[in-house]
Design an enzyme around this catalytic site. Structure first.
Site, mmCIF file in Angstrom:
data_model
loop_
_atom_site.group_PDB
_atom_site.id
_atom_site.type_symbol
_atom_site.label_atom_id
_atom_site.label_comp_id
_atom_site.label_asym_id
_atom_site.label_seq_id
_atom_site.Cartn_x
_atom_site.Cartn_y
_atom_site.Cartn_z
ATOM 1 N N GLU A 1 1.746 27.881 -63.553
ATOM 2 C CA GLU A 1 1.708 29.319 -63.298
ATOM 3 C C GLU A 1 0.499 29.984 -63.945
ATOM 4 O O GLU A 1 0.257 29.820 -65.142
ATOM 5 C CB GLU A 1 2.968 30.012 -63.844
ATOM 6 C CG GLU A 1 2.974 31.499 -63.493
ATOM 7 C CD GLU A 1 3.800 32.389 -64.407
ATOM 8 O OE1 GLU A 1 4.208 33.462 -63.953
ATOM 9 O OE2 GLU A 1 4.033 32.030 -65.576
ATOM 10 N N SER B 1 9.930 38.779 -60.917
ATOM 11 C CA SER B 1 9.547 37.363 -60.961
ATOM 12 C C SER B 1 10.726 36.414 -61.195
ATOM 13 O O SER B 1 10.631 35.233 -60.880
ATOM 14 C CB SER B 1 8.518 37.128 -62.064
ATOM 15 O OG SER B 1 7.342 37.847 -61.794
ATOM 16 N N HIS C 1 -0.444 45.157 -64.021
ATOM 17 C CA HIS C 1 0.456 46.130 -64.678
ATOM 18 C C HIS C 1 -0.336 47.081 -65.570
ATOM 19 O O HIS C 1 0.008 48.251 -65.711
ATOM 20 C CB HIS C 1 1.521 45.408 -65.512
ATOM 21 C CG HIS C 1 2.658 44.841 -64.711
ATOM 22 N ND1 HIS C 1 3.381 45.590 -63.815
ATOM 23 C CD2 HIS C 1 3.210 43.591 -64.675
ATOM 24 C CE1 HIS C 1 4.325 44.829 -63.261
ATOM 25 N NE2 HIS C 1 4.239 43.606 -63.762
ATOM 26 N N THR D 1 8.963 33.252 -64.812
ATOM 27 C CA THR D 1 8.562 32.211 -63.861
ATOM 28 C C THR D 1 8.788 30.793 -64.403
ATOM 29 O O THR D 1 9.488 30.004 -63.775
ATOM 30 C CB THR D 1 7.103 32.433 -63.407
ATOM 31 O OG1 THR D 1 7.003 33.746 -62.865
ATOM 32 C CG2 THR D 1 6.679 31.400 -62.381
HETATM 33 ZN ZN LIG Z 1 5.203 41.733 -63.161
#
Ligand SMILES: [Zn+2]
Length: 495
Positions: free
Chosen positions: A321, A114, A330, A176
């Protein structure tokens, strides 16, 4: 056979099944046919958008690959009474008029992270994985970044007098959001840098509070990187500094700090006010588990940010975001990723409505994209309307695999789910398992403690001035160039 003879061949076939020049009724009266015709009418009447925007909003669904988007579309559709199977539903941003595909690789990685991807989107330059808004002629972990520093579109917008904001459900120092304001060669340096880099580069939290661009609105998680560590404290800083207090003390009349949803909503709205909202020590809670906490939703944070950014007329740059779609994947739990994507979809529809109410929709370029994908797949062959989190089932029951056991529609190529997928070499039987439970981990093939990102392209959706420049397959750093051009950052009309 060349293309001319293909055409002739096709029309001969068509003539054999219906009268020449006339389509059969069962075709033209089909809802699919009529939907297609309506879409053609809509597209051919689409007005040419202006090419200069007053405001820009960049929405990032972290890890929201196309399979996630398709699954979330069905998941949301299946929760709504007026939808048949869920498959025909559209998420808010899927109704935007312009789309493109983006290639997400980093300069040193086939499948990206990211930090490198967001750097591409906010600086126009691809870089290495793990690095934030510095170019790749330095290495990850290099202390000196001065010569490699890339100015971000947020910083550029701020220099041009625009109001700026960042909103994330992840730690605000996470890759991010951090790429919009920090310049550092390692995304992990959120609350401190290694000893040999001391005095050469500031950690990410410090860069946020000492930034020249002074971001007007900052909402997210990650309070721990701003507070001192010590006995009984949740802070992580080893320099004993309290950056929240320092940030307030620098301009107490203009700065407000909040740490709960209710305090955020009670804030006075004024164009001179800067607001820092940090609602959790680390990442904010998943939307699925948020009830009972004092944390705002992504929609509530974005709504408040817009109240502040719309308060004066200089135009604004906002990055929003949805940071935890990625974390749900994940963990190998698709339901977490889908409920985060559902909230992201609601945030975007709320934003479009709010801008329309404020008469700013035609002046705002809205971009929705992902930084990278994940290895979640959507398997067949279940019947239409089958629960997206369920076992793949047809009219006569579960579809069985070669081991005579059912399987879920959604699965992962790798990740923690693989550890419980097999028992003594045999795949675990899911017949009596509630695969729609909040904590159900989909079966996976390759055992890894954390499921990985995936390397295929991601989608870009856009509406508003400049949106028409999103077409075809582009490199991810192209997004910056559309924003730069649309805001006319090199000679802004809206100054
Ligand atoms: Zn990730």
């Amino acid at each position: 056979m060349n293309s001319t003879s293909t055409l002739v061949f096709t029309s001969v076939l068509a003539m054999s099944s219906a009268s020449a020049g006339v389509l059969p009724d069962n075709q033209t009266q089909s809802v699919w046919f009529q939907d297609g015709q309506a879409k053609i009418a809509e597209i051919t009447q689409k007005p040419v958008a202006y090419d200069e925007a007053k405001n820009v909003i960049l929405f990032i669904g972290d890890g929201m690959g196309i399979s996630t988007q398709t699954a979330a579309r069905i998941f949301v559709g299946q929760s709504q009474i007026n939808h048949q199977g869920g498959e025909e539903f559209l998420l808010s941003f899927e109704q935007f008029p312009y789309t493109a595909l983006a290639k997400t690789y980093n300069t040193d990685m086939q499948v990206p992270d990211s930090a490198g991807t967001m750097t591409a989107m906010v600086t126009g330059v691809k870089t290495r994985a793990g690095m934030l808004s510095v170019s790749d002629y330095i290495d990850r972990g290099d202390c000196g970044v001065e010569a490699a520093t890339l100015k971000t579109s947020l910083e550029y917008a701020s220099e041009r007098g625009m109001n700026t904001g960042i909103v994330s459900t992840a730690r605000i120092t996470h890759a991010t959001p951090a790429a919009t304001y920090a310049h550092i060669s390692d995304r992990g340096w959120e609350s401190g840098v290694p000893e040999d880099c001391n005095g050469k580069v500031k950690d990410i939290a410090l860069q946020l509070v000492e930034s020249d661009s002074a971001i007007d609105i900052v909402f997210g998680g990650g309070r721990r990187s701003f507070e001192p560590s010590g006995e009984g404290l949740s802070g992580r800083r080893t320099d004993a500094r309290n950056l929240i207090q320092e940030w307030i003390d620098t301009a107490p009349a203009q700065r407000q700090f909040v740490d709960t949803a209710s305090a955020m909503k009670d804030l006075p709205v004024g164009s001179e006010q800067q607001v820092l909202g940090l609602f959790s020590d680390s990442h904010m809670e998943y939307e699925l588990h948020r009830e009972g906490t004092t944390q705002p939703s992504l929609t509530e944070m974005t709504d408040t940010a817009l109240n502040h950014l719309l308060a004066d007329n200089d135009g604004f740059y906002l990055m929003v975001e949805s940071g935890r779609i990625d974390h749900g994947h994940h963990a190998g739990i698709a339901k977490l990723a889908l409920t985060e994507t559902e909230q992201f979809h609601q945030t975007i529809s709320h934003t479009v409505q709010k801008l329309a109410d404020a008469n700013q929709l035609d002046d705002t370029l809205i971009i929705v994209t992902a930084d990278h994908s994940h290895v979640m797949t959507m398997a067949g062959y279940q019947q239409r309307g089958n629960p997206i989190l369920g076992l793949a089932a047809g009219a006569s029951g579960n579809v069985l695999a070669k081991d005579d056991k059912p399987y879920t529609t959604l699965g992962y190529a790798n990740g923690p789910g693989a550890l419980t997928t097999f028992n003594e070499g045999e795949r675990v039987d899911l017949t009596d398992v509630n695969t729609q439970a909040d904590d159900f981990q989909q079966q996976a093939l390759v055992p890894l403690s954390s499921e990985t990102h995936a390397g295929e392209d991601v989608a870009i959706y856009a509406m508003g001035p400049g949106a028409q420049w999103f077409n075809g397959l582009v490199e991810q750093n192209y997004i910056y160039h559309v924003i730069n051009r649309t805001l006319s950052l090199q000679g802004r009309r809206y100054e």
